[in-house]
Design an enzyme around this catalytic site. Structure first.
Site, PDB file in Angstrom:
ATOM      1  N   GLY A   1     -16.679 -20.444  -4.945  1.00  0.00           N
ATOM      2  CA  GLY A   1     -16.195 -20.573  -6.350  1.00  0.00           C
ATOM      3  C   GLY A   1     -14.928 -21.475  -6.550  1.00  0.00           C
ATOM      4  O   GLY A   1     -15.011 -22.383  -7.547  1.00  0.00           O
ATOM      5  N   ASP A   2     -14.172 -21.752  -5.507  1.00  0.00           N
ATOM      6  CA  ASP A   2     -12.956 -22.593  -5.516  1.00  0.00           C
ATOM      7  C   ASP A   2     -13.807 -24.160  -5.440  1.00  0.00           C
ATOM      8  O   ASP A   2     -13.056 -24.929  -6.214  1.00  0.00           O
ATOM      9  CB  ASP A   2     -12.141 -22.518  -4.650  1.00  0.00           C
TER      10      ASP A   2
HETATM   11  P1  ATP Z   1     -15.443 -17.222  -4.164  1.00  0.00           P
HETATM   12  O1  ATP Z   1     -14.775 -16.046  -4.768  1.00  0.00           O
HETATM   13  O2  ATP Z   1     -15.944 -16.822  -2.998  1.00  0.00           O
HETATM   14  O3  ATP Z   1     -14.935 -18.645  -4.155  1.00  0.00           O
HETATM   15  P2  ATP Z   1     -17.418 -17.039  -6.282  1.00  0.00           P
HETATM   16  O4  ATP Z   1     -18.119 -15.657  -6.519  1.00  0.00           O
HETATM   17  O5  ATP Z   1     -16.427 -17.253  -7.208  1.00  0.00           O
HETATM   18  O6  ATP Z   1     -17.162 -17.238  -4.844  1.00  0.00           O
HETATM   19  P3  ATP Z   1     -20.206 -18.208  -5.818  1.00  0.00           P
HETATM   20  O7  ATP Z   1     -21.007 -17.689  -7.375  1.00  0.00           O
HETATM   21  O8  ATP Z   1     -20.456 -17.221  -4.923  1.00  0.00           O
HETATM   22  O9  ATP Z   1     -18.865 -18.186  -6.473  1.00  0.00           O
HETATM   23  O10 ATP Z   1     -20.627 -19.737  -5.705  1.00  0.00           O
HETATM   24  C1  ATP Z   1     -20.132 -20.578  -6.420  1.00  0.00           C
HETATM   25  C2  ATP Z   1     -21.289 -21.715  -6.369  1.00  0.00           C
HETATM   26  O11 ATP Z   1     -21.474 -22.080  -5.010  1.00  0.00           O
HETATM   27  C3  ATP Z   1     -22.586 -21.243  -7.076  1.00  0.00           C
HETATM   28  O12 ATP Z   1     -22.609 -21.412  -8.497  1.00  0.00           O
HETATM   29  C4  ATP Z   1     -23.758 -21.961  -6.223  1.00  0.00           C
HETATM   30  O13 ATP Z   1     -23.908 -23.427  -6.844  1.00  0.00           O
HETATM   31  C5  ATP Z   1     -23.065 -22.343  -4.772  1.00  0.00           C
HETATM   32  N1  ATP Z   1     -23.360 -21.137  -3.865  1.00  0.00           N
HETATM   33  C6  ATP Z   1     -22.660 -20.360  -3.553  1.00  0.00           C
HETATM   34  N2  ATP Z   1     -23.517 -19.439  -2.558  1.00  0.00           N
HETATM   35  C7  ATP Z   1     -24.620 -20.130  -2.432  1.00  0.00           C
HETATM   36  C8  ATP Z   1     -25.772 -20.002  -1.772  1.00  0.00           C
HETATM   37  N3  ATP Z   1     -25.757 -18.753  -0.867  1.00  0.00           N
HETATM   38  N4  ATP Z   1     -26.882 -20.810  -2.047  1.00  0.00           N
HETATM   39  C9  ATP Z   1     -26.740 -21.883  -2.695  1.00  0.00           C
HETATM   40  N5  ATP Z   1     -25.600 -22.025  -3.322  1.00  0.00           N
HETATM   41  C10 ATP Z   1     -24.761 -21.031  -3.181  1.00  0.00           C
END
Ligand code: ATP
Length: 312
Positions: A255-256
Site C-alpha cells: 500500500g505504501d
Molecule cells: P499495506 O497496508 O501492507 O501497505 P494495503 O492493504 O494498503 O497494504 P494492498 O491492497 O494489499 O495495500 O496492496 C496495494 C497494491 O499492491 C494493490 O492495489 C496491488 O496493485 C498490489 N498488490 C498487493 N498484493 C498483491 C498481490 N498478491 N498480487 C498482485 N498485486 C498485489
C-alpha cells in the site's frame, strides 16, 4: 519536489529465527534495523524512482538520530522536527513462515511540540520547490484527532495537493472536515471502518459506496484490493484496475508503494490511466520482494503493460 510526512516513525527491527521458543532465550544472528513507518516506506520508493523527495515528521532521542543518519547515508534528504520523547522501535520476529510483531506505541507529543511542528511543516510546504505532500500513517499520542486536517489546511493555503494514507478516526475526521486531500487510498478494511459496515470487492458495490456524501470533494479515491488490483474514483469517473498474477514474497508495504506511485504520477502530471498503472505496478513490485518499501524496477515495464484499466 515531493514532501513526505511520517508523524510516528520507527526503527524497524527484523529478527529471523528458525524456531521461536517461548519462555526461553532466542539468539538472533542476522539482525536488520531500518528506518520505518509508512511515510518512510513511501519515501524510499520515491527515491528509487529518482523523484526529488524530502522526508519530514517528528523524531526524538538516539533512535531518531539513527534514523536521520541512515536516511542521509542512502541519500534521502530529511528535515524532521525534534521532540523531547524517544522515537520507537518496532520488532518483527520472522519464524516458521509467521511474522510476530511487537510494536511500541511511540512518544507522546506535548502541546508546544504539536504547535511548533505545524510552523515547521508550513515552512516546508511554503517552499516553492515543494509541489505535492504525501502524508502516511497514524498520529502519535498527544496530537489531536483533527491534526491531519490542520496540516491539510496549511497545504490548501499554498495550493499544494495532498495524498493522504491513514485510517480510522483520523481519516474519518479528515473526511468530515472542510480541508480536503486530493487523494485518499483506503483498502477495503479501512473503507469498512469508515462506513461502519462490511465492504466486498464488488465494483458495483464500491461504486455506490464512493458516491456517498462522506467522500464528496475528494478528487481521487483509490481503494486498493491486494491481488484484485484496485477500484478508483476520479471526480465522476470510475475505474477497475485488474493486475496480473505475480509471485508474492512479502506484500507488507505494498500500500505504501502504491501511495508512492500515486504521488509520483501526480507530480509528473500523468493522465488517469498512467497514474493507476504506476500505482499498481509499484504495489506489485513491493509484494514481489522480501524487503518492505523496496521495489525492483527491472520488472516495471513488463508489469505496466499487463495491467488492465476498465472504465465503469
Ligand atoms: P499495506 O497496508 O501492507 O501497505 P494495503 O492493504 O494498503 O497494504 P494492498 O491492497 O494489499 O495495500 O496492496 C496495494 C497494491 O499492491 C494493490 O492495489 C496491488 O496493485 C498490489 N498488490 C498487493 N498484493 C498483491 C498481490 N498478491 N498480487 C498482485 N498485486 C498485489
Amino acid at each position: 519536489m515531493i514532501l513526505t510526512v511520517t508523524m510516528n516513525p520507527s526503527v524497524d527491527i527484523s529478527y529471523p529465527l528458525e524456531k521461536f521458543n517461548l519462555d526461553t532465550v532466542n539468539r538472533v544472528v542476522e539482525v536488520s534495523k531500518t528506518p520505518g513507518g509508512k511515510g518512510l516506506n513511501v519515501t524510499r520508493v520515491l527515491k528509487q524512482l529518482n523523484d526529488e523527495v524530502v522526508a519530514t515528521g517528528l523524531i526524538g532521542g538516539a533512535l531518531g538520530t539513527d534514523i536521520q543518519k541512515k536516511l542521509s547515508e542512502i541519500g534521502i534528504k530529511n528535515d524532521f522536527f525534534e521532540i523531547s520523547g524517544e522515537t520507537r522501535n518496532c520488532i518483527a520476529i520472522l519464524h516458521e513462515g509467521n511474522q510476530t510483531e511487537i510494536l511500541e506505541k511511540g512518544p507522546t507529543i506535548t502541546k508546544s511540540e504539536s504547535e511548533d511542528f505545524l510552523r515547521h511543516f508550513e515552512k516546508l510546504v511554503k517552499d516553492e520547490e515543494t509541489k505535492i505532500i504525501a502524508i502516511s500513517g497514524s498520529l502519535p499520542d498527544g496530537l489531536e484527532i483533527d491534526y491531519y486536517s490542520k496540516m491539510i489546511g496549511i497545504c490548501e493555503k499554498y495550493k499544494k495537493p495532498v495524498v493522504l494514507d491513514c485510517s480510522g478516526k483520523s481519516l474519518l475526521e479528515v473526511l468530515k472536515n472542510e480541508h480536503k486531500p486530493k487523494v485518499i487510498k483506503p483498502n477495503t478494511e479501512e473503507l469498512a471502518q469508515l462506513i461502519g459496515k462490511d465492504v466486498s470487492k464488488d465494483p458495483n458495490e464500491l461504486k455506490e459506496i464512493l458516491k456517498e456524501k462522506l467522500f464528496e470533494k475528494i478528487e481521487w479515491i483509490i481503494v486498493s484490493l491486494g491481488a484484485d488490483g484496485a477500484f478508483a474514483k476520479h471526480n465522476d469517473k470510475f475505474y477497475k484496475v485488474n493486475v496480473p498474477s505475480i509471485k508474492v514474497v512479502n506484500p507488507v508495504g505494498s500500500g505504501d508503494s502504491t501511495v508512492a506511485g500515486i504521488t509520483s504520477a501526480i507530480h509528473e502530471n500523468a493522465n488517469d490511466e498512467d497514474l493507476l498503472r504506476k500505482a499498481n505496478v509499484l504495489g506489485m513490485l513491493n509484494a514481489m520482494e522480501n524487503l518492505t518499501g523496496f521495489v525492483n524496477l527491472k520488472n516495471y515495464e513488463e508489469l505496466f503493460i499487463k495491467i488492465e484499466i476498465i472504465n465503469l
